[in-house]
Design an enzyme around this catalytic site. Structure first.
Site, PDB file in Angstrom:
ATOM      1  N   LYS A  67       1.166   3.751  -5.985  1.00 17.41           N
ATOM      2  CA  LYS A  67       0.389   4.035  -7.197  1.00 17.41           C
ATOM      3  C   LYS A  67       1.284   4.462  -8.363  1.00 17.41           C
ATOM      4  O   LYS A  67       0.882   4.370  -9.512  1.00 17.41           O
ATOM      5  CB  LYS A  67      -0.677   5.085  -6.917  1.00 17.41           C
TER       6      LYS A  67
HETATM    7  C1  LIG Z   1      -4.492   3.607  -2.963  1.00 17.00           C
HETATM    8  C2  LIG Z   1      -3.774   3.164  -1.750  1.00 17.00           C
HETATM    9  C3  LIG Z   1      -4.095   1.954  -1.082  1.00 17.00           C
HETATM   10  C4  LIG Z   1      -5.265   1.075  -1.497  1.00 17.00           C
HETATM   11  O1  LIG Z   1      -5.114   0.542  -2.775  1.00 17.00           O
HETATM   12  P1  LIG Z   1      -6.243  -0.418  -3.403  1.00 17.00           P
HETATM   13  O2  LIG Z   1      -5.895  -0.535  -4.823  1.00 17.00           O
HETATM   14  O3  LIG Z   1      -7.550   0.176  -3.137  1.00 17.00           O
HETATM   15  O4  LIG Z   1      -6.100  -1.712  -2.732  1.00 17.00           O
HETATM   16  C5  LIG Z   1      -3.315   1.565   0.004  1.00 17.00           C
HETATM   17  N1  LIG Z   1      -2.291   2.327   0.441  1.00 17.00           N
HETATM   18  C6  LIG Z   1      -1.954   3.497  -0.148  1.00 17.00           C
HETATM   19  C7  LIG Z   1      -0.838   4.294   0.403  1.00 17.00           C
HETATM   20  C8  LIG Z   1      -2.669   3.952  -1.261  1.00 17.00           C
HETATM   21  O5  LIG Z   1      -2.327   5.115  -1.854  1.00 17.00           O
END
Ligand SMILES: *Cc1c(COP(=O)(O)O)cnc(C)c1O
Length: 384
Positions: free
Chosen positions: A33
């Site tokens: 993220k």
């Molecule tokens: C947020 C997150 C996801 C999922 O991301 P999406 O955008 O919902 O596909 C997967 N893995 C981790 C470690 C995350 O923080």
């Protein structure tokens, strides 16, 4: 991305002849993220400076979004950031990542209630807005925010270029909950990225898998899993795919499908749903298979993966995919963020990244509230 811990922002690791792992967790909060939120904070700052405005950011988190947003916006004099989390319902490490950032513009609120209570207060904040000053915007940073998607499109091109120099269609396996990261992959493809299949990899919260396998997009209750950042009942970015891919940007048609959701499930007309097979595969992985994969990969490769990455890898192994196309597994979090799962797999973490060990030493600062929107709005106004 100057705060990333590795010179190559998104390194590729060999898994076997045909599969590589794309490590997207070298940012300041050790989850992918950071690619979206570090970028988003700079873009917003540019426009705030230009227009001489300020923003209040309000968000609810049950996992990685809160810390990534706080890390991206701390120290910004034009921004106040307020993050709500359900008290006692986020992991100690994830909580500490938020509460140990001691900056005047950061407010971490622990709410006696559920994640949905936090989310509801955020939604009501957008209706209310009474706590804002005249020169202030109100901003959401959940994955619906289009700038987050833009930030995530880039690494698909970067990785493909490094892997195949764009000479071959490749597969991506994406561990997903809200479908933001998958939609970024789809958007990259529409921009010209050569691609064979996108593997939609989910945990026991399998609404997306039920759609791709059975044309059944129906809301069920959330299960707590070992890959908590994908624990959702509805995939908020999925509407974008319905609109763009299935409805060919006919917004009335899309609205129609969503008009009775989530009370009733979404089932597309068969001819429309068939299109899925051109581009998507999907698989749902349970907790025990996830832990088993962490264990197996560690034994066979002396390489540690986190539970979200494990979900993406198991999907590829189970789907028995055509070996003609190279495959990239997205690794979305550093394994040390999930010590309980690593322990459950019988592995002891030898080395903690410094960014991680730091959060256990620092004092925690947060504010406790009942799930009472007026008290929270007053708090925001008085700290504006
Ligand atoms: C947020 C997150 C996801 C999922 O991301 P999406 O955008 O919902 O596909 C997967 N893995 C981790 C470690 C995350 O923080």
């Amino acid at each position: 991305y100057k705060d990333f811990g590795s010179e190559d922002l998104a390194p590729l690791t060999n898994y076997n002849d045909n599969i590589k792992i794309l490590e997207l967790y070298h940012g300041p909060t050790l989850a992918f993220k950071d690619f979206a939120l570090q970028f988003l904070s700079r873009i917003f700052n540019l426009f705030l400076e230009r227009n001489n405005k300020n923003i209040t950011i309000i968000g609810a988190t049950s996992g990685d979004t809160g810390s990534a947003a706080i890390e991206a916006f701390k120290n910004n004099p034009r921004v106040n950031i307020i993050i709500l989390h359900p008290k006692g319902k986020v992991s100690e490490f994830q909580r500490r990542q938020m509460t140990t950032i001691h900056e005047d513009n950061v407010f971490t609120l622990r709410i006696s209630g559920t994640f949905d209570d936090c989310q509801d207060i955020v939604k009501e904040a957008f209706q209310d807005r009474s706590f804002l000053n005249d020169d202030q915007y109100l901003l959401a940073v959940n994955s619906i925010n289009w700038v987050r998607i833009i930030g995530q499109i880039c690494y698909y091109f970067y990785a493909s270029c490094k892997y195949t120099n764009f000479n071959k269609d490749i597969n991506f396996s994406v561990p997903t909950g809200n479908f933001g990261n998958v939609f970024a992959c789809y958007a990259a493809h529409k921009m010209g990225l050569p691609l064979n299949k996108i593997v939609v990899s989910v945990n026991e919260n399998d609404i997306l898998n039920r759609f791709f396998i059975n044309n059944d997009y129906s809301k069920q209750k959330v299960n707590e899993t070992v890959s908590p950042s994908m624990d959702i009942s509805v995939a908020s970015n999925f509407e974008r795919l319905i609109y763009d891919f299935y409805c060919d940007r006919d917004s009335d048609l899309c609205k129609n499908f969503y008009s009775t959701f989530p009370a009733k499930s979404i089932n597309l007309p068969a001819g429309m749903w068939e299109k899925s097979k051109d581009l998507f595969l999907s698989y749902a992985v349970d907790n025990s298979k996830t832990i088993e994969a962490i264990q197996n990969v560690y034994k066979s490769h002396n390489y540690l993966i986190d539970p979200h990455t494990a979900v993406a890898l198991v999907s590829v192994n189970k789907l028995n995919m055509n070996k003609e196309y190279p495959t990239l597994i997205l690794s979305t979090a550093h394994p040390a963020k999930f010590p309980n799962s690593i322990q459950e797999a019988g592995i002891s973490i030898k080395e903690m990244p410094k960014r991680l060990s730091d959060v256990y030493d620092k004092e925690e600062i947060s504010y406790e509230f009942l799930a009472d929107k007026n008290a929270i709005f007053n708090f925001i106004a008085s700290n504006n």
